[in-house]
Structures are given as structure tokens and as C-alpha cells.
Design an enzyme around this catalytic site. Structure first.
Site, PDB file in Angstrom:
ATOM      1  N   THR A 168       5.874  -5.180   0.107  1.00 38.49           N
ATOM      2  CA  THR A 168       5.032  -5.349  -1.078  1.00 38.49           C
ATOM      3  C   THR A 168       5.894  -5.877  -2.227  1.00 38.49           C
ATOM      4  OG1 THR A 168       3.443  -3.672  -0.443  1.00 38.49           O
ATOM      5  CG2 THR A 168       3.657  -4.108  -2.793  1.00 38.49           C
ATOM      6  N   GLN A 214      -0.606  -7.798   7.466  1.00 36.08           N
ATOM      7  CA  GLN A 214      -0.725  -6.345   7.545  1.00 36.08           C
ATOM      8  C   GLN A 214      -1.982  -5.900   6.800  1.00 36.08           C
ATOM      9  OE1 GLN A 214       1.656  -3.354   5.361  1.00 36.08           O
ATOM     10  NE2 GLN A 214       2.370  -2.698   7.375  1.00 36.08           N
ATOM     11  N   HIS A 249      -1.860  -1.140   8.971  1.00 32.43           N
ATOM     12  CA  HIS A 249      -0.932  -0.218   8.305  1.00 32.43           C
ATOM     13  C   HIS A 249      -1.405   1.212   8.546  1.00 32.43           C
ATOM     14  CE1 HIS A 249       2.104   1.269   5.792  1.00 32.43           C
ATOM     15  NE2 HIS A 249       2.039   0.407   4.788  1.00 32.43           N
ATOM     16  N   ASN A 295       3.226   5.466   6.155  1.00 27.94           N
ATOM     17  CA  ASN A 295       3.674   5.608   4.765  1.00 27.94           C
ATOM     18  C   ASN A 295       2.704   6.354   3.849  1.00 27.94           C
ATOM     19  OD1 ASN A 295       5.808   4.172   5.710  1.00 27.94           O
ATOM     20  ND2 ASN A 295       5.445   2.336   4.498  1.00 27.94           N
ATOM     21  N   TYR A 322      -0.540   6.274   3.615  1.00 33.19           N
ATOM     22  CA  TYR A 322      -1.764   5.595   3.175  1.00 33.19           C
ATOM     23  C   TYR A 322      -2.969   6.127   3.967  1.00 33.19           C
ATOM     24  CZ  TYR A 322       1.447   2.697   0.545  1.00 33.19           C
ATOM     25  OH  TYR A 322       2.421   2.274  -0.336  1.00 33.19           O
ATOM     26  N   ARG A 366       1.395  -0.251  12.682  1.00 30.33           N
ATOM     27  CA  ARG A 366       2.634   0.346  12.182  1.00 30.33           C
ATOM     28  C   ARG A 366       2.447   1.845  12.004  1.00 30.33           C
ATOM     29  NH1 ARG A 366       6.108  -0.778   6.579  1.00 30.33           N
ATOM     30  NH2 ARG A 366       8.066  -1.224   7.640  1.00 30.33           N
ATOM     31  N   ASN A 407       5.057   8.917  -0.339  1.00 31.83           N
ATOM     32  CA  ASN A 407       3.694   9.004  -0.874  1.00 31.83           C
ATOM     33  C   ASN A 407       3.070  10.382  -0.660  1.00 31.83           C
ATOM     34  OD1 ASN A 407       3.415   6.411  -2.051  1.00 31.83           O
ATOM     35  ND2 ASN A 407       3.091   5.504  -0.031  1.00 31.83           N
ATOM     36  N   GLY A 443      13.666  -5.298   6.562  1.00 30.93           N
ATOM     37  CA  GLY A 443      12.916  -5.411   5.327  1.00 30.93           C
ATOM     38  C   GLY A 443      13.748  -5.970   4.203  1.00 30.93           C
TER      39      GLY A 443
END
Length: 367
Positions: A25, A97, A173, A176, A178, A225, A233, A320
Site C-alpha cells: 500500500t 489484490q 487479501h 493482516n 482485515y 494471502r 491491526n 516487499g
């Protein structure tokens, strides 16, 4: 012996090498629209065996950060098409993604200023990036059962839009902290309906999303992923992460996905979290259960990546931050050339500085 630089086939995708550009991002898509600066950025990195784009909203409610792109409107599809065409012209392969942030959002980013949605109504104890800078996430609204079909349909339509935009495939996604992971982990999911409680119920949404996408575009162009133990998060550990993710992988295996992309340890941080009370995770058991193409990620050095592929621990390795400051990372890894350091201050938002102005190896050598 298989090497990091050998070609590989992932489902329907033929790749030139096993080096993957991880999703990153960068907050450079004003009004959620991809643009020419983003096109230049991805074209510079087209030597990667596979580019996975920055996380991209499947619907307006899926946005959680300022200036992140979407793939839910005709304008966004057309804008992404200019990027995919350019990457393909440069010899690259690129998947998008697909993202829904769930509770990692703020009312200022939501249509109509309403509360973001999640598996729960408990707010995440973390911050997100808005027009006012980094601010605490807003309290979410628990999704109703009758909203689930529409949510799954948004993912399915986004996958179809990705094909129309010229992408080679999609990565969902599921990591992480989300939305999909907000349903997976019992540290977040406090529901008592068909999408909460047991492992099978908590995994239901992720599995149904993947089934819908595969039905729409095929397993050979679909990936996901996962991040079994990352705490980012405000995603505290599941009470039995090993059993949870083994169940997920068993459910995904029959779909014959192009790949599973696994984050080992804390996303963007430590690989070993034992000092934080996190139980060791058996990634090899997960890979054995799945049996299909396997991408590993998080803190891999050149030597670690070479060993992972040569030993069969992974089929591909995703990088990354190294891809941010080294657009020609594949060449640098091949030649064991020095890597340029990352400028932290230009990671999020802004323009070309710290985005498309990192020089390639030849320019550095000449200078």
C-alpha cells in the site's frame, strides 16, 4: 536443482522466475483511481516473476485508508487497464489484490460517513490514515447474516472486473487483521451465528468468497494471502491458530488455486514471535496439507530465498520493501548486487519521490 530464477507455472500463469513483488500500500491513488504514476511504478518492476498490486477495494465500503485504489467502478477498471497493458508490454505478469478492510477504517472514508463493517462491533485498537493523518479507527457495525450474500457478490464482481481490467489473476487479501481475518480469529470474531463460534463457522466467509471467485474466473487465476500469527491491526492470536489455518487450507485445496501466499511471523516485522508469547507455528505442515504452489513472505534475504526454493520449502518468495527501493530487484538478486536502502518518510502518499525515482543498478553504477 530448482533455483529462485527458474520459470514456474502457477495455475494458468506462466512466470519467468520465482521472485514475487508483494502487495504494498502506497496511498498514491487520489479518489481511489489508479493513475499514470502508478503505471510507471509497476512497469519499472515488471521483471518480477509476478507482481501483486497494492491492496485494492472490492467495494466503496472496503476502503480503510486515504488514496487507495478500488476495482468496483467502470472508471477504475479502465484506469487499471492502462497499467496492466503497460506491464504486459514490458514482459511482466500482474495480479490484483482484492481487499476489504472491515473495521480497520474511519467514518470519513466510508460512503455517507457511516460506521465500517466487521464480524464484531468492537473497535480495533489501532490507527488508520485519513485526510487528517493517522487517527484511531472508528467503531464498526457487526454485519448481519442477510448482508453476507451481497458481500460475497462484491468479491465475485471485483474478480470479474479484474479480468476486464486485463489482470492475469487475483489475490484475495485474507491476512493482516482485515475483514476476512476478522471473521477467522476468535480473538476478534464474537458472533454466535453461522459465521462465528466453531472453526468451520469462522472460516465460512473466507471459503465462500474463494468459492465464488473460483466459480467466476477459475482457480488457475485465483490466489489468497494468509498470515496465521501476525498481530498487526489489533489481530490478537487465535486460541488455536494451527488448527484454524489447517482447516482453512484443507477447505481451499479442492479449489486448485494458483497459489497460497503465506506471511511468516509478524507482517513487516519479526519472524519469531516467541518473546511475545506466540506459539511456534508449523508452516511446513500447512504447505504439506495444501500441496499446491506456495509463496512465502516476510524478511527473506537473498540466501534465505535461494535456500527456500532449492529445498522445496517454497515455490516462490515474495519481497516487499526491497522492491520499493530496488525496481530491478530481480537483477540485483541474480547478480548478488547491493540493495538500495528504503526511504521511510516517502512510503505513504506523495508523488514520484520515493516511488518512481529509485535508480536501477546501471544508473547507480554510472553515477
Amino acid at each position: 536443482m530448482t533455483t529462485l530464477f527458474d520459470p514456474i507455472r502457477l495455475g494458468d500463469l506462466q512466470l519467468a522466475n520465482r521472485i514475487v513483488m508483494a502487495p504494498l500500500t502506497r496511498n498514491r491513488a487520489p479518489h481511489q483511481l489508479p493513475n499514470d504514476l502508478m503505471r510507471d511504478y509497476y512497469v519499472q518492476r515488471a521483471s518480477a516473476g509476478l507482481i501483486i498490486t497494492e491492496a485494492t477495494q472490492v467495494c466503496p465500503e472496503g476502503q480503510g485508508y486515504l488514496d487507495t485504489p478500488g476495482i468496483h467502478s467502470p472508471e477504475q477498471v479502465a484506469a487499471w487497464r492502462r497499467i496492466t497493458d503497460a506491464v504486459h508490454a514490458a514482459g511482466g505478469r500482474i495480479v490484483v489484490q482484492l481487499w476489504h478492510v472491515g473495521r480497520i477504517s474511519h467514518v470519513s472514508l466510508q460512503p455517507g460517513g457511516v460506521a465500517p463493517v466487521s464480524s464484531t462491533d468492537r473497535p480495533a485498537n489501532t490507527k488508520t490514515f485519513t485526510a487528517d493523518g493517522f487517527v484511531p479507527c472508528s467503531a464498526p457495525r457487526r454485519l448481519r447474516l442477510d448482508e453476507m450474500p451481497g458481500l460475497i457478490a462484491a468479491y465475485r464482481q471485483a474478480a470479474r472486473n479484474a479480468m476486464d481490467a486485463g489482470f492475469d489473476g487475483v489475490e484475495v487479501h485474507g491476512a493482516n487483521g482485515y475483514l476476512l481475518e476478522q471473521f477467522l480469529r476468535d480473538s476478534i470474531n464474537d458472533r454466535a451465528d453461522a459465521y462465528g463460534g466453531s472453526i468451520a463457522n469462522r472460516a465460512r466467509l473466507m471459503v465462500e468468497v474463494m468459492q465464488a471467485i473460483v466459480a467466476e474466473i477459475g482457480g488457475g487465476r485465483s490466489g489468497i494471502r494468509l498470515s496465521p500469527i501476525t498481530p498487526v491491526n489489533d489481530a490478537a492470536q487465535d486460541s488455536d491458530a494451527q488448527a484454524l489455518y489447517e482447516h482453512v487450507v484443507r477447505q481451499l485445496a479442492p479449489l486448485k488455486l494458483a497459489f497460497i501466499h503465506l506471511i511468516e511471523g509478524q507482517t513487516g516485522g519479526a519472524r519469531d514471535l516467541s518473546d511475545k508469547g506466540v506459539e511456534p507455528f508449523d508452516y511446513a505442515a500447512l504447505r504439506a496439507l495444501y500441496g499446491g504452489p506456495w509463496i512465502v513472505n516476510n524478511g527473506y534475504s537473498r540466501s534465505m530465498a535461494l535456500d527456500a526454493v532449492a529445498s522445496g520449502a517454497a515455490d516462490l518468495v515474495a519481497f516487499g520493501k526491497a522492491f520499493i527501493s530496488n525496481p530491478d530487484l530481480v537483477r540485483r538478486l541474480r547478480e548478488d548486487a547491493p540493495l538500495q536502502p528504503l526511504v521511510q518518510a516517502t512510503l505513504y502518499g506523495g508523488g514520484a519521490a520515493g516511488y518512481t525515482d529509485y535508480p536501477a543498478l546501471d544508473a547507480v553504477t554510472v553515477a
